[in-house]
Design an enzyme around this catalytic site. Structure first.
Site, PDB file in Angstrom:
ATOM      1  CG  ASN A 231     -14.521  11.437  -8.613  1.00 31.58           C
ATOM      2  OD1 ASN A 231     -14.702  12.152  -8.755  1.00 31.58           O
ATOM      3  ND2 ASN A 231     -14.865  11.393  -6.892  1.00 31.58           N
TER       4      ASN A 231
ATOM      5  CD  GLU B 264     -21.445   9.267  -8.770  1.00 34.32           C
ATOM      6  OE1 GLU B 264     -20.962   8.608  -8.971  1.00 34.32           O
ATOM      7  OE2 GLU B 264     -20.143   9.902  -7.371  1.00 34.32           O
TER       8      GLU B 264
ATOM      9  CB  SER C 157     -15.239  11.610  -3.014  1.00 29.95           C
ATOM     10  OG  SER C 157     -14.976  12.496  -2.912  1.00 29.95           O
TER      11      SER C 157
ATOM     12  CG  HIS D 114     -19.797  11.043  -4.157  1.00 26.69           C
ATOM     13  ND1 HIS D 114     -19.412  11.774  -5.653  1.00 26.69           N
ATOM     14  CD2 HIS D 114     -18.902  12.478  -3.683  1.00 26.69           C
ATOM     15  CE1 HIS D 114     -18.130  12.241  -5.846  1.00 26.69           C
ATOM     16  NE2 HIS D 114     -17.856  12.881  -4.812  1.00 26.69           N
TER      17      HIS D 114
END
Length: 680
Positions: free
Chosen positions: A474, A436, A403, A424
């Site tokens: 993130n 991602e 992540s 991801h």
């Protein structure tokens, strides 16, 4: 005749070909061309009927959306449909590929519809912030009734040929060449069959009310959903011409609304995100067998996504109990899909048969793609990749589902960093669209192209990102959460912040999300990165104090909120007292923060971080930020995304707002250059 429309006489029938590649979008030139062709059909006595068909692989996959943000040029689509309806000779729509939006409305304006086996039809306008504006809300109910029409129009769903034939939207499905079948059908019609002349089938008021409630719930009560419902109901209460006039007026108003501009922005941004010029000419690896390491919730979800994509999957674990739980979780998923009628049992059996489970690392030698989905700890992932490197065959693509960890550091634990990428996924991985695709420093174009190709096959939205802490999503979410934590010190409480952001459109506020995912996850990350913390930055200790108290969220029965046995949350005065004490210890006086202040500070923090990502090359397209936030983080689609919002505000006003935010956050706030982010 328009260059985008051509005609050909086939016996006594005029075939009208729409030729506007790649998807035959309903442009001004197309409308002009069809209108001219209908005039030709009307004026030539020896012609008995017309057939409207798309050249290439599709009929009309919608209107040219770029026109909707500008004044519409004549002839508009309703005028073209009116010409077809007033033409004394029947016109048959021959539909293949996709007949969507204005294309489907044009087909409904014809006297009959013949489809190919591969056809899908639908009215997606509501998902783009509008309602159908060329009779879709009036003609469709005359075929399928008001309750079904409400569902079709408000959901924007795509209906296959078999479903369209079943409810009478199609008159026939071609059993051979579509054009030949449609020409034969048209020649034998013998007269007009205008939908506008058909009565609307009466429906039970309770059934209509149920369809209306379901549509409003699914559509989050947005204005275009309510407007679409009312327009469909006009079909039973108003003369058809009055209803069509009202529908067009509502469409014209809504197409210039903020929702419509935002949703069109995302529509184009998502299509742009799928374009990768740097990968042009690069062949991805052939993938048949996917190995997923880790049978937890994330690993199981990735395995389901891969099975749904038609891959064979081997699920690998070190622990037999964990492996059994993961395998049963996957099988249980497919059993539930069958019981809910979402998947045929034969198909579910086929997918579960493609699953293998193993405790042996050696099975990795058969895999074309290995996806690691273990605990989010760098040392653990490096140990796993050392083993993967030993067992995986040469040329296999090795992907980490990290992540936020350093993909280069993970790749360094192998002898083949060129084959390593990040993939991801977002939880639940079999549901969430976003993936991602993280390119490491050494990742080959072949590896990156494979990640993109696999994500597309899984029907995901792949977004390329550079290797930086948190990647795109993130990284921005961390800035968002930090800003919300600062506002706890500045005068707000968790419930006010969550409420303000939920009113803005987020499904859940940040503190509700934190409780759901577990406060200890972010706590561990803060501890691991404590040595990197800017000593000048404001550090909010409130989340740490909650964790010290054992308040880890829903799983512990308390976090930012208190939770009853059934999971119902409530505001907890213990948390308010803790926040008050934290403010007092820092000598901070509580300010009054309005909901709009909260939302603006959140958006500004997102925009600033997005600008940093662009300047650092973590993302190469500003619009990819909005794609990531909308598809992976619950950013309300009708708000477009933080970049869309920033562009609506404008550079001067944005810089002024950012200066005020810097004063609030403190000297550690690093304002980014916003000019590149705002450039279209």
């Amino acid at each position: 005749m328009s260059t985008q429309v051509r005609t050909e006489r086939i016996g006594d029938v005029l075939a009208i070909f729409i030729d506007n590649p790649p998807v035959n979008a309903g442009s001004l030139a197309v409308r002009q061309g069809v209108l001219e062709a209908i005039e030709t059909l009307s004026s030539v006595p020896s012609l008995v009927a017309g057939v409207l068909i798309g050249a290439g692989n599709t009929f009309i996959a919608g209107s040219d959306l770029r026109e909707f943000g500008q004044p519409l040029e004549r002839p508009e689509l309703p005028a073209v449909i009116a010409a077809i309806e007033t033409c004394e000779k029947p016109v048959v729509a021959a539909l293949h590929g996709a007949a969507l939006g204005g294309g489907f409305e044009l087909a409904l304006g014809c006297d009959a519809r013949v489809g190919s086996q591969n056809l899908v039809v639908g009215l997606p306008e509501v998902t783009l912030g509008m309602i159908p504006g060329a009779g879709g809300t009036q003609r469709l109910p005359r075929l399928i009734g008001i309750p079904a029409a409400i569902e079709w129009v408000c959901s924007g769903k795509r209906v296959p040929a078999s479903g369209a034939l079943k409810v009478g939207v199609l008159d026939a499905i071609a059993d051979g060449d579509l054009l030949e079948c449609a020409v034969r059908f048209a020649a034998n019609m013998g007269g007009k069959r205008r939908l506008r002349d058909m009565p609307v089938t009466e429906a039970d008021t309770a059934e209509i009310a149920a369809a209306e409630a379901a549509a409003l719930r699914q559509g989050k009560g947005r204005p275009q959903v309510a407007a679409a419902i009312e327009a469909v109901k006009f079909s039973a209460t108003l003369p058809v011409d009055d209803a069509l006039t009202k529908e067009r007026a509502v469409f014209t108003e809504l197409r210039m609304s903020n929702d419509a501009f935002a949703l069109r922005h995302l529509f184009f941004s998502e299509r742009e995100a799928l374009k990768h010029p740097e990968l042009r000419g690069v062949d991805p690896a052939e993938i048949s067998l996917v190995a997923v390491i880790g049978a937890g919730t994330m690993g199981s979800g990735i395995a389901i996504a891969a099975l749904d994509g038609g891959f064979r999957v081997v699920l690998v674990e070190r622990d037999a109990q964990a492996l059994n739980r993961g395998t049963e979780r996957i099988k249980g998923h497919y059993e539930a899909q069958v019981s809910k009628g979402k998947l045929a049992k034969a198909e579910a059996d086929k997918r579960t048969a493609a699953l293998e489970s193993s405790l042996e690392w050696a099975v990795l030698g058969q895999a074309d793609l290995v996806i690691e989905a273990v605990f989010e700890d760098l040392a653990v992932k490096q140990e796993v990749f050392t083993q993967v490197d030993h067992f995986a065959k040469p040329g296999a693509i090795l992907a980490s589902n990290t992540s936020y960890l350093d993909v280069d550091a993970i790749a360094a634990s192998t002898s083949r960093p060129a084959d390593v990428i990040g993939l991801h996924f977002f939880s639940p991985a079999n549901v969430m669209k976003l993936v991602e695709v993280v390119r490491g420093r050494s990742s080959s174009k072949r590896a990156i192209a494979t990640g993109v190709a696999v994500a597309k096959r899984l029907r995901k939205m792949p977004v390329l990102t550079g290797n930086a802490f948190g990647f795109i999503g993130n990284r921005i979410y961390a800035a968002y959460r930090y800003q919300c934590e600062l506002m706890l010190e500045d005068g707000a409480y968790p419930n006010q912040i969550d409420s303000a952001l939920e009113k803005f459109g987020f499904a859940m506020g940040p503190f509700g999300v934190a409780d759901m995912s577990g406060l200890d996850i972010a706590w561990r990350m803060r501890q691991a990165r404590a040595h990197l913390r800017d000593p000048e930055a404001r550090y909010v200790s409130i989340p740490d104090r909650l964790c010290d108290m054992g308040r880890l969220g829903r799983k512990s029965g308390a976090g930012y909120y208190a939770y009853e046995t059934g999971g119902r949350k409530s505001v907890d005065q213990v948390v308010h007292q803790l926040i008050d004490e934290a403010r007092s210890q820092k000598g901070l006086a509580a300010q009054t923060l309005k909901d709009e202040d909260i939302v603006e500070r959140v958006l500004l923090s997102m925009v600033n971080e997005a600008a940093h990502l662009l300047s650092e090359g973590v993302t190469t397209r500003a619009s990819d930020v909005d794609v990531v936030l909308a598809n992976g983080y619950g950013f309300p689609r009708w708000q477009g995304g933080p970049v869309f919002w920033a562009r609506r505000v404008g550079l001067d006003a944005l810089n002024e707002k950012m200066s005020r935010l810097k004063q609030v956050v403190g000297p550690a706030f690093k304002a980014a250059d916003l000019s590149a982010l705002l450039a279209d």
